[in-house]
Enzyme design. Structure first.
Site, mmCIF file in Angstrom:
data_model
loop_
_atom_site.group_PDB
_atom_site.id
_atom_site.type_symbol
_atom_site.label_atom_id
_atom_site.label_comp_id
_atom_site.label_asym_id
_atom_site.label_seq_id
_atom_site.Cartn_x
_atom_site.Cartn_y
_atom_site.Cartn_z
ATOM 1 C CD GLU A 76 29.640 8.269 73.993
ATOM 2 O OE1 GLU A 76 30.841 8.129 74.454
ATOM 3 O OE2 GLU A 76 28.906 8.386 74.819
HETATM 4 C C1 LIG Z 1 23.309 16.336 75.158
HETATM 5 C C2 LIG Z 1 24.764 15.760 75.666
HETATM 6 C C3 LIG Z 1 24.614 14.615 76.342
HETATM 7 C C4 LIG Z 1 25.828 14.084 76.840
HETATM 8 N N1 LIG Z 1 25.756 12.904 77.582
HETATM 9 C C5 LIG Z 1 26.572 12.351 78.191
HETATM 10 C C6 LIG Z 1 26.614 11.466 79.062
HETATM 11 O O1 LIG Z 1 25.568 10.880 79.175
HETATM 12 N N2 LIG Z 1 27.815 11.029 79.898
HETATM 13 C C7 LIG Z 1 28.969 11.767 79.685
HETATM 14 O O2 LIG Z 1 29.839 11.424 80.360
HETATM 15 N N3 LIG Z 1 29.020 12.699 78.899
HETATM 16 C C8 LIG Z 1 28.140 12.981 78.081
HETATM 17 N N4 LIG Z 1 28.266 14.253 77.208
HETATM 18 C C9 LIG Z 1 29.661 14.972 77.143
HETATM 19 C C10 LIG Z 1 30.137 14.629 75.655
HETATM 20 O O3 LIG Z 1 30.666 13.370 75.579
HETATM 21 C C11 LIG Z 1 31.290 15.705 75.699
HETATM 22 O O4 LIG Z 1 30.688 17.049 75.516
HETATM 23 C C12 LIG Z 1 32.167 15.551 74.601
HETATM 24 O O5 LIG Z 1 33.039 14.470 74.877
HETATM 25 C C13 LIG Z 1 33.196 16.709 74.198
HETATM 26 O O6 LIG Z 1 33.652 17.213 75.096
HETATM 27 P P1 LIG Z 1 33.743 18.834 75.932
HETATM 28 O O7 LIG Z 1 32.198 19.024 75.831
HETATM 29 O O8 LIG Z 1 34.004 18.871 77.107
HETATM 30 O O9 LIG Z 1 34.373 19.613 74.764
HETATM 31 P P2 LIG Z 1 36.153 20.046 74.981
HETATM 32 O O10 LIG Z 1 36.768 18.733 75.266
HETATM 33 O O11 LIG Z 1 35.914 21.271 75.819
HETATM 34 O O12 LIG Z 1 36.378 20.215 73.477
HETATM 35 C C14 LIG Z 1 35.684 21.443 72.802
HETATM 36 C C15 LIG Z 1 35.945 21.394 71.381
HETATM 37 O O13 LIG Z 1 37.333 21.421 70.864
HETATM 38 C C16 LIG Z 1 37.643 20.549 70.052
HETATM 39 N N5 LIG Z 1 39.004 19.829 70.760
HETATM 40 C C17 LIG Z 1 39.467 19.512 71.974
HETATM 41 N N6 LIG Z 1 40.591 18.958 71.750
HETATM 42 C C18 LIG Z 1 40.901 19.257 70.597
HETATM 43 C C19 LIG Z 1 42.544 19.013 69.963
HETATM 44 N N7 LIG Z 1 43.521 18.292 70.530
HETATM 45 N N8 LIG Z 1 42.525 19.154 68.575
HETATM 46 C C20 LIG Z 1 41.525 19.669 67.921
HETATM 47 N N9 LIG Z 1 40.270 19.871 68.437
HETATM 48 C C21 LIG Z 1 40.038 19.446 69.829
HETATM 49 C C22 LIG Z 1 36.430 19.436 70.506
HETATM 50 O O14 LIG Z 1 36.487 18.321 69.144
HETATM 51 C C23 LIG Z 1 35.437 20.133 70.625
HETATM 52 O O15 LIG Z 1 34.749 20.469 69.380
HETATM 53 C C24 LIG Z 1 26.962 14.929 76.595
HETATM 54 C C25 LIG Z 1 27.044 15.775 76.018
HETATM 55 C C26 LIG Z 1 26.108 16.566 75.459
HETATM 56 C C27 LIG Z 1 26.094 17.775 74.922
#
Ligand SMILES: Cc1cc2nc3c(=O)[nH]c(=O)nc-3n(C[C@H](O)[C@H](O)[C@H](O)COP(=O)(O)OP(=O)(O)OC[C@H]3O[C@@H](n4cnc5c(N)ncnc54)[C@H](O)[C@@H]3O)c2cc1C
Length: 407
Positions: free
Chosen positions: A365
């Site tokens: 989230e």
């Molecule tokens: C167990 C689990 C359950 C989940 N359940 C759901 C679900 O039910 N439905 C759903 O839709 N999603 C779900 N998610 C997805 C979750 O919401 C995302 O993993 C989360 O929003 C982060 O996105 P990402 O993994 O693509 O990371 P990315 O967007 O690739 O980011 C990677 C890292 O870089 C950092 N970052 C990115 N952009 C920036 C910036 N501009 N400046 C500084 N730092 C930055 C982020 O904070 C993060 O730490 C789930 C994830 C997990 C692991």
């Protein structure tokens, strides 16, 4: 909406029900739930039968629509023993609210009462391989087809995908760019072209599996559009605010549970001729953790109150509560494990589970960095709209433009 029927007595009674479940069956099976990452049906049934799941749904559909101030207490109480249980309460909300908010009356009447009773499960499918923090990269396409749409794309990390009967899928209409092209569609599990991948093994949060969802030419009829076309993000907004407050409550409940166990341990374990808790360094650690948790709890409850009052600025405050509680939750569970020494590192004790589970709250989230960005922008916007009486930047600029020679 009015919460007048949620009297203090009813609130206390409902929280006591959650506490009895946490101290009883849900707490007792929490370690076993964490051992195997399959959906913890017994826990979910307990939450439905006790009416806790119903607190997130409107009265019109058989729910009890509890105010957020009650919901956060329920979530915290469950997270004190079991992340999966707390996540079932917040996850039902995440997956159910878009249906409540966006489904037409007939569809809502058909589905929502069954979600309330736990007879149906739904999942919220937004994230993709290249679109997590940055939803602008969302690539799932909804191509117009007659009076409906055809969906193509792959969703990643979808909680409950392995058990969901219905999916709320956010997709880009006709591949158009921008958030305004995002729409939410309700898709049944048995829709031709929808496939759920195998469970994705993960660090923690066992009991609520996540999986990929593949959409290959999935036809969606007109009545399964949630809300209006292009209104996907607007529809998700309330859901996401609620989910962020929920993450804060889970993080604080879990950290409070870890602290409680650490304090019990420190009251018994002896080193250097004294109980751990008699050493001042340990007392200070416990004191700092307890104080920070209480401060974070005050912030979360203030945000819950803002939500219940319909404060238009609740979103940024939800970001603050989530950021603070989840970063603190990671720190507190790590320090509590440290107090258990080598035992903390063993599976025999629950501290390592609490620490592993804490990590997800900092990612799901909206990861902590994203909330910092949102809060930082808000601080800049608010400052630009006001003027501090002790700082006159216009006068400073004028002086710099036409400097007086030193005398
Ligand atoms: C167990 C689990 C359950 C989940 N359940 C759901 C679900 O039910 N439905 C759903 O839709 N999603 C779900 N998610 C997805 C979750 O919401 C995302 O993993 C989360 O929003 C982060 O996105 P990402 O993994 O693509 O990371 P990315 O967007 O690739 O980011 C990677 C890292 O870089 C950092 N970052 C990115 N952009 C920036 C910036 N501009 N400046 C500084 N730092 C930055 C982020 O904070 C993060 O730490 C789930 C994830 C997990 C692991």
């Amino acid at each position: 909406m009015s919460h007048a029927d949620w009297t203090p007595a009813r609130e206390a009674e409902t929280v006591a029900v959650a506490r009895a479940l946490a101290d009883g069956p849900i707490g007792a099976r929490a370690n076993a739930v964490a051992e195997q990452d399959v959906f913890a049906w017994d826990t979910f049934r307990d939450l439905c039968a006790s009416g806790i799941v119903a607190t997130g749904f409107p009265l019109a559909h058989g729910g009890t629509e509890a105010p957020m101030r009650v919901r956060v207490q329920l979530i915290e109480t469950l997270a004190r023993v079991c992340s999966a249980a707390a996540s079932m309460v917040t996850g039902t909300d995440l997956a159910g609210r878009p249906i409540v908010a966006g489904a037409g009356p007939a569809l809502a009447a058909e589905l929502v009462p069954k979600l309330v009773r736990g007879e149906l499960q739904s999942a919220f499918a937004l994230t993709e391989r290249l679109a997590g923090s940055d939803v602008a990269g969302l690539a799932t396409v909804a191509r117009r087809d007659g009076d409906g749409w055809v969906l193509d794309g792959v969703k990643r990390y979808i909680t409950r995908a392995t058990v969901a009967d219905w999916f709320t899928v956010v997709a880009r209409v006709d591949g158009a760019p921008g958030a305004r092209a995002l729409s939410a569609f309700l898709v049944p599990r048995d829709a031709p072209g929808l496939t759920v991948g195998p469970m994705q093994p993960k660090l923690g949060w066992a009991g609520v599996p996540a999986a990929e969802v593949f959409l290959r030419g999935v036809r969606v009829p007109r009545e399964r559009l949630l809300g209006v076309e292009g209104g996907g993000m607007a529809l998700a907004q309330d859901t996401l605010v609620r989910a962020r407050i929920g993450h804060a409550a889970i993080a604080l409940g879990r950290a409070g549970g870890a602290l409680e166990m650490a304090a019990q341990w420190c009251g018994r374990r002896r080193t250097f001729g004294a109980r751990l808790g008699e050493h001042q360094g340990v007392q200070w650690m416990l004191a700092e953790m307890a104080t920070r948790l209480e401060a974070s709890r005050c912030l979360m409850r203030a945000v819950a109150d803002r939500y219940d009052r319909g404060d238009p600025e609740v979103s940024v405050h939800a970001s603050m509560a989530k950021l603070h509680a989840t970063d603190l939750g990671m720190q507190v569970t790590t320090d509590c494990l440290q107090l258990f020494g080598g035992n903390g590192y063993l599976r025999e004790f629950p501290l390592e589970r609490f620490m592993r589970d804490a990590k997800l709250n900092q990612i799901g989230e909206g990861a902590s960095e994203i909330h910092k960005t949102l809060i930082g922008r808000h601080v800049l916007r608010a400052a630009a709209a006001s003027r501090h009486p002790c700082l006159d930047l216009d006068a400073f600029d004028a002086r710099m433009a036409d400097p007086e020679p030193p005398r």
